[in-house]
Scaffold this active site. Structure first.
Site, PDB file in Angstrom:
ATOM      1  N   GLY A   1       1.062  -0.632  -0.376  1.00 52.24           N
ATOM      2  CA  GLY A   1       0.511   0.495   0.261  1.00 52.24           C
ATOM      3  C   GLY A   1       0.895   1.017  -0.009  1.00 52.24           C
ATOM      4  N   GLU A   2       0.798   2.608   0.272  1.00 55.70           N
ATOM      5  CA  GLU A   2       1.244   3.407   0.559  1.00 55.70           C
ATOM      6  C   GLU A   2       1.273   4.083  -0.878  1.00 55.70           C
ATOM      7  OE1 GLU A   2       4.973   2.388   2.607  1.00 55.70           O
ATOM      8  OE2 GLU A   2       3.192   1.396   4.294  1.00 55.70           O
TER       9      GLU A   2
END
Length: 346
Positions: free
Chosen positions: A312-313
């Protein structure tokens, strides 16, 4: 509810762009997906000489009430701990943004913690965590609208203070793969079981428990069946805020690089509100979450990378940026056969 006016991309220049690409000093079609990317970006920017400026990665963070049902191996406190970590510069997304020239923007959308001031984290907190959608709607209609507005506000600030024209989005929030699985099921019709994966690391028993919780949550839905109602009942504050930011970015004519499973569920939901948003989207990475490939197929798109990432991120989107940059360099830096003494050889 907040509305957006996203115009479908004007295709009047399409043939001129194709003619330029086809007459670069190479066999026709030999640069494959770089040619597809160049065409898409030229159409968004309405030019035969596109450019990428000041890339940003906006990371929205929030907590999810459904984590109380044991659907994630990540404890809730990881959200605020990692958000603080991002602000100090030592996380995965930090080195990727540094490597590829992205400005990282951190937004507290609904973290269940009082984030200290002075850490460079934008405070857009709606509430400390959504409610547990196993028993009630994750957010109220007013909170849903506020998330859209605050996501748009983040984009307005970036647009007003920088010359950014390409943006990616990331997220942090324990439990958000559950919310994304629900959106995926509701907006594609793919059976719920195929939409559920390991998230941050569930084993087979954990995945089965997660399915049971989400299935029961679906049975307990009491909304009006609208797209907005489904998004609010099962979504996260960071997810709806990302939807608002995506819609505003498209409204401003920006290129949107879509990250993994959760951000793909967000652009999917955004497309149910404003279908033309997909004209502005490039899908950066097919993640390791089991349902991601199916969701991409349902959207009729193909990601640039498949690196088995599940961080993610915004990590997959930022990793894909050099490929997008190569497409721009191809159409702006390569000679055409008419410019040089090379016989057209196809």
């Amino acid at each position: 509810m907040m509305t957006f006016n996203i115009l479908p991309v004007n295709t009047a220049l399409r043939q001129q762009i194709i003619d330029k690409i086809d007459n670069l000093t190479k066999p026709k079609g030999s640069l494959g997906r770089l040619e597809e990317l160049a065409l898409k970006i030229c159409l968004v920017q309405q030019t035969l000489t596109p450019e990428l400026r000041s890339p940003h990665n906006v990371l929205f963070a929030a907590d999810h009430g459904v984590i109380e049902e044991g659907v994630s191996v990540s404890p809730k406190e990881v959200t605020w701990q990692q958000l603080g970590h991002f602000s100090k510069g030592g996380a995965g997304i930090n080195f990727l943004c540094e490597q590829h020239g992205f400005k990282l923007v951190l937004v507290d959308a609904g973290v269940d913690y009082d984030i200290p001031a002075g850490r460079g984290i934008i405070d857009k907190k709606v509430r400390k965590s959504t409610r547990n959608f196993r028993h009630e709607a994750a957010m109220t209609p007013d909170e849903f609208d506020l998330c859209l507005r605050r996501g748009a506000e983040v984009m307005d600030e970036i647009h007003a203070t920088t010359d950014c024209n390409i943006i990616s989005f990331g997220e942090m929030g324990s439990g958000n793969t559950s919310a994304s699985s629900m959106w995926m099921h509701l907006f594609t019709g793919i059976p719920l079981e195929q939409c559920i994966g390991a998230g941050a690391g569930l084993d087979n028993a954990g995945i089965r428990h997660k399915y049971n919780v989400l299935s029961a949550s679906l049975d307990g839905y009491k909304g009006d069946g609208s797209v907005e109602s489904k998004m609010a009942w099962f979504g996260g504050y960071e997810m709806v805020m990302a939807v608002g930011a995506m819609l505003r970015a498209a409204e401003l004519g920006m290129i949107i690089i879509v990250d993994g499973f959760i951000m793909t569920s967000c652009i999917l939901a955004a497309s149910k509100l404003c279908p033309a948003v997909l004209d502005y989207a490039i899908f950066g990475h097919q993640g390791d979450e089991s349902g991601h490939k199916l969701m991409l197929e349902a959207l009729g798109v193909k990601a640039l990378l498949h690196l088995d990432l599940r961080l993610g991120e915004g990590s997959g989107a930022v990793c894909a940026y050099p490929i997008i940059e190569s497409a721009i360099r191809m159409i702006t830096r390569m000679d055409t056969f008419a410019q040089v003494s090379v016989t057209k050889y196809f």
